[in-house]
Design an enzyme around this catalytic site. Structure first.
Site, PDB file in Angstrom:
ATOM      1  N   ASP A  46       0.789  -1.233   0.000  1.00  0.00           N
ATOM      2  CA  ASP A  46       0.000   0.000   0.000  1.00  0.00           C
ATOM      3  C   ASP A  46       0.824   1.288   0.000  1.00  0.00           C
ATOM      4  O   ASP A  46       1.755   1.431   0.796  1.00  0.00           O
ATOM      5  CB  ASP A  46      -0.869   0.084   1.260  1.00  0.00           C
ATOM      6  CG  ASP A  46      -1.612  -1.195   1.563  1.00  0.00           C
ATOM      7  OD1 ASP A  46      -1.579  -2.129   0.757  1.00  0.00           O
ATOM      8  OD2 ASP A  46      -2.243  -1.253   2.647  1.00  0.00           O
ATOM      9  N   GLU A 221     -10.491  -2.662   3.930  1.00  0.00           N
ATOM     10  CA  GLU A 221      -9.143  -2.132   4.167  1.00  0.00           C
ATOM     11  C   GLU A 221      -9.023  -0.733   3.566  1.00  0.00           C
ATOM     12  O   GLU A 221      -9.773  -0.366   2.659  1.00  0.00           O
ATOM     13  CB  GLU A 221      -8.092  -3.055   3.541  1.00  0.00           C
ATOM     14  CG  GLU A 221      -7.993  -4.430   4.218  1.00  0.00           C
ATOM     15  CD  GLU A 221      -6.694  -5.150   3.898  1.00  0.00           C
ATOM     16  OE1 GLU A 221      -6.395  -5.314   2.703  1.00  0.00           O
ATOM     17  OE2 GLU A 221      -5.967  -5.524   4.847  1.00  0.00           O
TER      18      GLU A 221
END
Lengths: 488, 488
Positions: A46, A221
């Site tokens: 990420d 998420e």
């Protein structure tokens, strides 16, 4: 097979010689990118802490240094004045405290009093491998020095939620600081939680963001809430969504809800349907920032969890997408490459092409890393398309089916296989006729913007090194196009 | 010229790419050693934490990673089963706490309850660059994981002593734990302080070790007290000792006192005169350990503070000496290479030589890295000697003046200059005739043991790469010798 010990081995345990030899293996990889942010070695995932601060764009990313696996995570830091050239600032947040001993997980950034506050998830496991997540603060000053606050500011999930409690996105609201955190309810459905704070130090759990998706996957998420063009936008990455026609083909999804601005008192969010942000093979966990021009800029992870990639054998994995500017048109989030990327353009070629029941190359039009813009002037073929990163054996193919207004990206013959258990094609239907196709092709990726960002296909591809051919085809009719291509 | 900012830049701020490029410059250095412990990059100084623990010999050393300067210090860790082959365990103690923010300075090791306790000096400076030393504990378990105790165990120097308060050597005495710490009195003379503790946690300042050297230099660094052959031995490195004839030629000294065993109650140490441990150019801050065979093993830093070295331009500096076994003979500390070093021996050549008013080579006797043992059978020349690492232009020369029983090591023509402001010759007189000369020559160093360790000359040399010749000479007479040489 990586053991737990290997995955939780720290960068600090590696000798300089080991680091150099890991880098050597990475450097020998034929799939290293040229204009995308990628890890020097190891695995990135990420993007984190996106911010414009102190005259620079800052991008951090999740990083396991010592191999192409999801081991103990660090934040790695890159910065740029122009979103094009990135300077490598090295490791930033390290998993060096008890509360983040098993990973400094994802989070976000907020400027405050001339410093950049990084709010992230501390991931800790005990001897029974039970997970204890907390939300933590690290502060970066203008010299780039980062110091952590001694204790997490949110020490554990609230009652009613499991240990899947992570990825805080923080912003400054009218009444104080707000954070939205990805969570899992005890009934194993995903949601996002709202917190508020007067000072970034004391955080109050306000409750869930009230969406109309009470049972949409088992975990959400990387939530990101922002307001744009007078709407409220929630981007998140739900896990556990089932495939439906052309949608939700990847192992995990990444998409958004657009609605009214969230009322933070009631926490109600009235929104439309969940839409995928990207229709390609490799896109997850995007994050956004606002820059001084007021642009909302999105960067995603060009990768997915739990999928092996061909670069693994060279000790690294994944990259970030190019930065994209967001806007809203017709209730849809539109992504367009930031204009600064034009600085990458080298030799230009511009041609008009008429393709009729044939597949053909255009003289001088070839390459491995390039930007290409195709404008369709007239179309009466049943199908037309483009083959690129092609040679006699391999090709990546984008096909437009005119009748269904459907686009299909086929990487079955792209080169080395990746994630084939989730299929080798991705498709989507357009609302209107196709007008433009805008490609950014790097050594091992392609990002395709359709109709100025109405849809985007983001995918890793692993072509053969001599796969430089570009071909156009039209079946059952003809197409007239203008093609502009710039080497990068 | 290195700025303070560059010298206090941390390893953690460097990117993997930067580390790899620093290593590349180091690897290009023609002076890298082959059988000595040397830093992968950056500067090493004092050996630290010598111990036999968990089946391994452990050697740590002071390390600034990012250049050949005395910047912020780490401990680097090497271990070995045989004192010959060392495995690189990477950085060990990092300057990552407030109390050691400006360096994890030198210290020692002690096994306790199956763990290795590392007691070291935390060096901290404030914004006015004032120094705050403390004595700290880090504990290494059998997996090599190191954790620091939260607070220093000795937070500051006792009253009457300046901020020069460092280098704890810890041992287990009959009544508890003991430590000796290098210090400077407020009258700016050097001394060592004794501390005692029942548990390693609470330390009591007992007072100075009472020597008969109340005014011997301005600071005593790296004290090491141990008992050997029924005597008490204090090794330390005093600073500020004036040159006297052939003695004390280096910028700082390193030597020892031998006396009765110290009475820890009275702290009295009755001892003989201070003797230098080494008569060469580059030796400082040695430390000792006891191994399971009961041997007392010494390793020194083959370098000196405040001297530039030719390797600086390749981004590294210094190495450690080979391990030497200590014994006491005639009130003198005798150093002999540990016998394990014989494992390094490759091709052997053994010759008898008669040298008479000439300088000559011996066929087949040459090399850049080797061990050589010379046994003098008969000597009637006024001078005899050896030239090594020599070519037509350069040579390092050891000369014995028979009448004065004086040995002279001359590096004026060795190759690249080093520390010439402190002279290019080192000499000492022997108590008896010369019998043996035992050399360990590495790419850029020589260690010469005279008469089985009665005197040692330890020196860096920076010869030309083709400097492989070995020559023997005798003036005004002849010498008969046996020469054994092993390639390494």
């Amino acid at each position: 097979m990586w053991t737990r010990e290997q995955r939780y081995r720290r960068l600090e345990e590696a000798t300089p010689e080991e680091i150099a030899s890991l880098l050597e293996i990475v450097h020998a990889c034929p799939f290293r990118q040229t204009f995308h942010i990628q890890p020097p070695m190891g695995l990135m995932n990420d993007p984190n802490g996106l911010a414009y601060f102190d005259g620079y764009y800052h991008v951090f990313y999740q990083w396991f240094p010592l191999g192409p696996v999801h081991g103990v995570k660090y934040w790695y830091h890159m910065k740029s004045t122009d979103l094009v050239t990135w300077s490598d600032e090295g490791p930033a947040i390290r998993p060096d405290q008890d509360f983040d001993s098993h990973g400094a997980y994802s989070g976000s950034a907020l400027e405050r009093d001339g410093e950049l506050y990084l709010m992230y998830t501390g991931n800790k496991r005990d001897e029974n491998w039970l997970r204890y997540p907390s939300q933590c603060i690290a502060v970066m000053n203008q010299s780039g020095e980062i110091s952590k606050w001694q204790d997490p500011v949110i020490s554990k999930p609230p009652n009613g939620y499991t240990e899947h409690f992570r990825d805080p996105k923080v912003w400054k609201g009218d009444a104080g600081f707000c954070a939205i955190i990805g969570a899992q309810r005890e009934n194993l459905t995903g949601t996002v939680l709202l917190y508020s704070s007067p000072d970034m130090e004391t955080w109050k759990f306000d409750g869930e963001l009230e969406t109309s998706l009470p049972n949409f996957g088992y975990m959400w998420e990387c939530p990101d809430y922002f307001e744009l063009d007078n709407s409220g936008v929630l981007i998140f990455s739900p896990q556990g969504i089932e495939t439906k026609d052309d949608e939700f083909q990847n192992i995990y999804q990444s998409g958004y809800l657009i609605g009214n601005k969230v009322n933070l008192a009631s926490r109600e969010f009235h929104h439309g349907e969940f839409k995928e942000l990207d229709r390609g093979f490799d896109f997850y966990a995007p994050q956004t920032m606002v820059d001084p021009h007021g642009r909302k800029i999105l960067i995603g992870w060009m990768g997915l969890p739990e999928i092996d990639y061909p670069t693994d054998k060279n000790g690294w994995a994944h990259c970030l997408t190019i930065p994209r500017e967001l806007s809203i048109q017709n209730g849809k989030l539109i992504q367009t490459p930031v204009e600064e990327l034009q600085a990458l353009r080298k030799q230009k070629i511009k041609v008009q092409a008429h393709i009729e029941n044939e597949i053909k190359s255009i003289e001088g039009l070839a390459g491995t890393t390039f930007e290409m813009k195709i404008k369709v002037a007239r179309l009466d073929a049943a199908e037309f398309g483009i083959e690129f990163r092609a040679n006699d054996r391999k090709k990546t193919v984008l096909t437009y089916e005119a009748k269904r207004k459907r686009l299909l990206l086929d990487r079955s013959l792209s080169g080395e296989d990746v994630g084939i258990e989730y299929g080798t094609g991705r498709a989507c239907s357009l609302d209107s006729e196709i007008v433009t196709v805008h490609l950014f092709v790097d050594v091992s990726s392609v990002e395709i913007f359709i109709n100025d960002g109405e849809e985007v296909f983001t995918s890793r591809i692993f072509p053969e090194e001599d796969g430089q051919d570009i071909r156009f085809f039209a079946n059952h009719g003809s197409v007239d196009m203008t093609v502009e291509k710039w080497a990068i």
